[in-house]
Design a protein around this motif. Sequence first.
Motif, PDB file in Angstrom:
ATOM      1  N   THR A 379       0.823  -1.223   0.000  1.00  0.00           N
ATOM      2  CA  THR A 379       0.000   0.000   0.000  1.00  0.00           C
ATOM      3  C   THR A 379       0.850   1.263   0.000  1.00  0.00           C
ATOM      4  OG1 THR A 379      -0.131  -0.001   2.425  1.00  0.00           O
ATOM      5  CG2 THR A 379      -1.910  -1.102   1.215  1.00  0.00           C
ATOM      6  N   GLY A 380       2.179   1.123  -0.037  1.00  0.00           N
ATOM      7  CA  GLY A 380       3.051   2.277   0.088  1.00  0.00           C
ATOM      8  C   GLY A 380       3.407   2.954  -1.212  1.00  0.00           C
ATOM      9  N   GLU A 381       2.823   2.476  -2.326  1.00  0.00           N
ATOM     10  CA  GLU A 381       3.155   3.062  -3.626  1.00  0.00           C
ATOM     11  C   GLU A 381       2.725   4.527  -3.700  1.00  0.00           C
ATOM     12  OE1 GLU A 381       2.942   1.527  -8.238  1.00  0.00           O
ATOM     13  OE2 GLU A 381       1.203   1.180  -6.960  1.00  0.00           O
ATOM     14  N   LEU A 382       1.578   4.854  -3.113  1.00  0.00           N
ATOM     15  CA  LEU A 382       1.070   6.227  -3.099  1.00  0.00           C
ATOM     16  C   LEU A 382       0.980   6.712  -1.656  1.00  0.00           C
ATOM     17  CD1 LEU A 382      -1.820   5.921  -5.738  1.00  0.00           C
ATOM     18  CD2 LEU A 382       0.577   6.541  -6.122  1.00  0.00           C
ATOM     19  N   GLU A 383       1.132   8.026  -1.466  1.00  0.00           N
ATOM     20  CA  GLU A 383       1.085   8.607  -0.127  1.00  0.00           C
ATOM     21  C   GLU A 383      -0.330   9.054   0.234  1.00  0.00           C
ATOM     22  OE1 GLU A 383       4.234  11.302   1.210  1.00  0.00           O
ATOM     23  OE2 GLU A 383       5.075  11.091  -0.805  1.00  0.00           O
ATOM     24  N   PRO A 384      -0.658   9.076   1.530  1.00  0.00           N
ATOM     25  CA  PRO A 384      -1.970   9.582   1.953  1.00  0.00           C
ATOM     26  C   PRO A 384      -2.009  11.104   1.947  1.00  0.00           C
ATOM     27  CG  PRO A 384      -0.737   8.738   3.841  1.00  0.00           C
ATOM     28  CD  PRO A 384       0.084   8.446   2.633  1.00  0.00           C
ATOM     29  N   TRP A 385      -3.132  11.643   1.502  1.00  0.00           N
ATOM     30  CA  TRP A 385      -3.377  13.090   1.505  1.00  0.00           C
ATOM     31  C   TRP A 385      -4.882  13.298   1.369  1.00  0.00           C
ATOM     32  CZ3 TRP A 385      -3.109  16.723  -3.240  1.00  0.00           C
ATOM     33  CH2 TRP A 385      -3.263  18.046  -2.843  1.00  0.00           C
ATOM     34  N   LEU A 386      -5.453  14.132   2.216  1.00  0.00           N
ATOM     35  CA  LEU A 386      -6.872  14.469   2.099  1.00  0.00           C
ATOM     36  C   LEU A 386      -7.012  15.981   2.041  1.00  0.00           C
ATOM     37  CD1 LEU A 386      -9.705  13.173   1.973  1.00  0.00           C
ATOM     38  CD2 LEU A 386      -9.963  13.860   4.345  1.00  0.00           C
ATOM     39  N   PRO A 387      -7.008  16.554   0.847  1.00  0.00           N
ATOM     40  CA  PRO A 387      -7.175  18.006   0.715  1.00  0.00           C
ATOM     41  C   PRO A 387      -8.615  18.461   0.785  1.00  0.00           C
ATOM     42  CG  PRO A 387      -6.875  17.029  -1.436  1.00  0.00           C
ATOM     43  CD  PRO A 387      -6.761  15.895  -0.443  1.00  0.00           C
ATOM     44  N   ASP A 388      -9.564  17.512   0.718  1.00  0.00           N
ATOM     45  CA  ASP A 388     -10.988  17.869   0.651  1.00  0.00           C
ATOM     46  C   ASP A 388     -11.592  17.915   2.045  1.00  0.00           C
ATOM     47  OD1 ASP A 388     -11.204  17.767  -2.301  1.00  0.00           O
ATOM     48  OD2 ASP A 388     -10.700  15.665  -1.983  1.00  0.00           O
ATOM     49  N   HIS A 389     -12.479  18.883   2.254  1.00  0.00           N
ATOM     50  CA  HIS A 389     -13.156  19.041   3.537  1.00  0.00           C
ATOM     51  C   HIS A 389     -14.642  18.768   3.366  1.00  0.00           C
ATOM     52  CE1 HIS A 389      -9.526  20.778   5.254  1.00  0.00           C
ATOM     53  NE2 HIS A 389      -9.423  21.501   4.155  1.00  0.00           N
ATOM     54  N   PHE A 390     -15.226  18.115   4.343  1.00  0.00           N
ATOM     55  CA  PHE A 390     -16.645  17.755   4.275  1.00  0.00           C
ATOM     56  C   PHE A 390     -17.253  17.855   5.655  1.00  0.00           C
ATOM     57  CE2 PHE A 390     -13.818  14.087   4.240  1.00  0.00           C
ATOM     58  CZ  PHE A 390     -14.119  13.502   5.447  1.00  0.00           C
TER      59      PHE A 390
END
Length: 390
Positions: A379-390
């Motif tokens: 699962t480490g191929e892509l990094e976590p990021w959450l720019p969206d707010h809800f």
Amino acid sequence: MSGQLTFTPANDGLWEQYDELATRAYGHRIDDITHLRGHADLQVAVRGGRVVAGGLGLLVDQFFGGSPVPSACLGDGCVAPEERGDHLATRMTDQRLRPLIEQGAVISAISTSSTGYARRLGWEALVPVLAWSVATDDLKQSFTMADFEVEHGLTDEAQSLQRDLARQWNGPVLRPAWWTRWKEDKCGPTTYRFNRPGHPTAGVLSLATKRHERHGATVVVHDFWAATQPTAAAMLAFLGRHNTRAQTIDFRRGALPPYPTLLHGLRHHRASAESWHPWMLRILDISEAVRLRGWPADLNTNLPVEIENEIGDDWDRWLLHIKDGAAEITPTHTEGQVTLTRRQLAVWYAGGYRSTTTARMAGVHAGSESALATLVRSTGELEPWLPDHF
């Protein structure tokens, strides 16, 4: 607290009651209760004909491994102050998740300041969330536009770019058709597109201006999507020249991607970061969440793992099978080579463990370094990021 407590989806009258309750419970009006009325699910608790708790839920897709995964995003929940202390929030959370699970949600995301409470319910924080602030003059002196052109307005091409870039991270929302209009009604951002002459759009920037009470202003960045490092540098240069009355540029929490263009490019390291409450993830359906996620095309493995059960009083044995960019996880009798709690499972799923060292420091147990390395790599191929707010 007299009268029987019932849980129900909100009709028009209960929406209005919940709006009033949220204003009283939070101490200020929650605009999203109005803005999201046509898009969100509202579940409420009613006692004696009066709404005493509730919260919004959005069923949207979030990208993991490049694939969209149906997610129950919860927000704007509250309990009447006179009803607190009797675990109503926990019961209300179950009621809010139920209809979204029925509609296909296999994971759930929340953003909350009550991280300890959320952990008890199975969510886990994945990465730190920072709101950056930098002096406008620092951007002006440190970055150049090169030969980039800037155009005002959001186009279909720009939205396609945002979706393509969102796939390159774990966590961004696959924004529904109503998303842009909601943000425009909520905070009125202005959008700009960046491209080299004769080339497609390579960057999308949205911002708003916050006026100071007496004089001056602050530019607040809501979206920062850049296809390349030169594009990101051009966008930072543009921000440094955008508003002569703005002494600082503020990047909303999570708005700045977790790559080092800003800090590495500044001539003077005067940027500051404020820590915000993190976004948190919970796996609702292990088998479906694994099946729907994207996986590395070059990884073929069969790895037995043990995962804490939903109640938290035992461990279930699973076999994780990954091949040709797809995966499945099925029950097995084989002893696990790696052991994960439910919250560790969420961090792993989002690519939050960047090495075996970080996984072990987080408490992940493994029978061998190679087994743990395989799990982290998956699962480490892509990094976590959450720019969206809800």
